[in-house]
Write a protein that holds these residues in place. Sequence first.
Motif, PDB file in Angstrom:
ATOM      1  N   GLY A 187       0.863  -1.184  -0.090  1.00  0.00           N
ATOM      2  CA  GLY A 187      -0.133   0.070   0.132  1.00  0.00           C
ATOM      3  C   GLY A 187       0.856   1.230  -0.053  1.00  0.00           C
ATOM      4  N   ASN A 188       1.884   1.163   0.832  1.00  0.00           N
ATOM      5  CA  ASN A 188       2.783   2.402   0.939  1.00  0.00           C
ATOM      6  C   ASN A 188       3.536   2.634  -0.552  1.00  0.00           C
ATOM      7  OD1 ASN A 188       4.485   4.174   2.340  1.00  0.00           O
ATOM      8  ND2 ASN A 188       6.215   3.021   1.818  1.00  0.00           N
ATOM      9  N   PRO A 211       1.372   4.469  -4.321  1.00  0.00           N
ATOM     10  CA  PRO A 211       1.443   5.864  -5.122  1.00  0.00           C
ATOM     11  C   PRO A 211       2.792   6.272  -5.701  1.00  0.00           C
ATOM     12  CG  PRO A 211       0.534   6.016  -2.819  1.00  0.00           C
ATOM     13  CD  PRO A 211       1.177   4.622  -2.901  1.00  0.00           C
ATOM     14  N   LYS A 212       3.690   5.209  -5.532  1.00  0.00           N
ATOM     15  CA  LYS A 212       4.702   5.362  -6.395  1.00  0.00           C
ATOM     16  C   LYS A 212       5.124   4.887  -7.421  1.00  0.00           C
ATOM     17  CE  LYS A 212       8.376   7.041  -3.575  1.00  0.00           C
ATOM     18  NZ  LYS A 212       9.093   7.981  -3.821  1.00  0.00           N
ATOM     19  N   PHE A 228       4.295   5.311 -11.115  1.00  0.00           N
ATOM     20  CA  PHE A 228       3.770   6.493 -11.799  1.00  0.00           C
ATOM     21  C   PHE A 228       2.650   5.906 -12.921  1.00  0.00           C
ATOM     22  CE2 PHE A 228       3.978   9.294 -15.234  1.00  0.00           C
ATOM     23  CZ  PHE A 228       3.702  10.381 -14.432  1.00  0.00           C
ATOM     24  N   ALA A 276      -4.052  11.202 -14.368  1.00  0.00           N
ATOM     25  CA  ALA A 276      -4.209  12.224 -13.213  1.00  0.00           C
ATOM     26  C   ALA A 276      -5.322  11.452 -12.416  1.00  0.00           C
ATOM     27  CB  ALA A 276      -4.716  13.683 -13.660  1.00  0.00           C
ATOM     28  N   ARG A 332      -3.732   8.457 -10.930  1.00  0.00           N
ATOM     29  CA  ARG A 332      -3.177   8.937  -9.950  1.00  0.00           C
ATOM     30  C   ARG A 332      -3.367   9.075  -8.583  1.00  0.00           C
ATOM     31  NH1 ARG A 332       0.099  11.356 -13.444  1.00  0.00           N
ATOM     32  NH2 ARG A 332      -0.904  13.286 -13.098  1.00  0.00           N
ATOM     33  N   ARG A 373      -3.303   7.078  -5.175  1.00  0.00           N
ATOM     34  CA  ARG A 373      -2.925   7.484  -3.606  1.00  0.00           C
ATOM     35  C   ARG A 373      -4.075   6.889  -2.554  1.00  0.00           C
ATOM     36  NH1 ARG A 373      -2.091  13.947  -4.001  1.00  0.00           N
ATOM     37  NH2 ARG A 373      -1.846  13.625  -1.862  1.00  0.00           N
ATOM     38  N   GLY A 423      -3.589   3.511  -1.928  1.00  0.00           N
ATOM     39  CA  GLY A 423      -2.278   3.430  -1.196  1.00  0.00           C
ATOM     40  C   GLY A 423      -2.685   3.495   0.424  1.00  0.00           C
ATOM     41  N   TRP A 424      -3.131   4.593   0.759  1.00  0.00           N
ATOM     42  CA  TRP A 424      -3.338   5.064   1.929  1.00  0.00           C
ATOM     43  C   TRP A 424      -4.319   3.870   2.727  1.00  0.00           C
ATOM     44  CZ3 TRP A 424      -1.839   7.974   5.867  1.00  0.00           C
ATOM     45  CH2 TRP A 424      -0.870   9.178   5.686  1.00  0.00           C
ATOM     46  N   ALA A 463      -2.318   0.646   3.020  1.00  0.00           N
ATOM     47  CA  ALA A 463      -1.460   0.725   4.203  1.00  0.00           C
ATOM     48  C   ALA A 463      -1.906   0.828   5.480  1.00  0.00           C
ATOM     49  CB  ALA A 463      -0.467   1.944   3.642  1.00  0.00           C
TER      50      ALA A 463
END
Lengths: 127, 98
Positions: free
Chosen positions: A52-53, A56-57, A59, A63, A66, A70, A73-74, A77
């Motif tokens: 999860g962390n 967002p990395k 790419f 938009a 993305r 994010r 991911g939150w 995580a």
Amino acid sequence: MNKELVSDLAWGVGIVVLALASSYARKLGYIEADTVTRIVMCATGLMVAWFGNRMPKKFVPNALARKAARVGGWSMALSGLIYAALWVFAPKQVAVAGGSAAVILGILVTIGYCLSLRSKAKTHSAR
Amino acid sequence: MSQVFKALSDPTRRQVLQLLRKGPLTAGELSDHFDVSKPTMSAHFAVLKEADLVHAEKSGKSVIYHLKLSVLEEALLGFVHSFGVGAEKPKARKEKAR
């Protein structure tokens, strides 16, 4: 080899090795069967939090994609950390129910956010 | 990780990341928010890129910057930002009349 792939494999192999080592320790009488389960489940929760962390990395050119990465991911995580913490500290029944609920909630939040983004995008394109 | 801490230690760079939270921006659009020279801004962008906190994409003559923070880095940015670690907030340029 791809750096991402190496870390993914390391997690997989790491958990298997941890499970085997814990089982061996149980056979030798150092730890109980319950502890083996808790160790492996905690590692699984930490793995979910790690992925999860990193989400967002990764790419992504769009938009909206993305934004989804994010939020996803939150939620993953946090779900993973709750899962791991429950398997360390909570009674087993609570860990099973609470941990699963946390991960399912994380997935639902991601799916819900993706659907809301999609409906927003549709409304924008309809204008 | 030390590159991440270095990047987040500067208030200008932190503000760049905060601006990128709203969406991708060109180097020019980002520079417009600060009262510093273009080379200084380029140096800030380079540090952010080196720390893998932003993604730069060439589009014609301009460079578009995208936010590229992991959950941990985002939490760290929020933490550092709320405590105002580092020097005082950079002077922001007055919003241009549109």
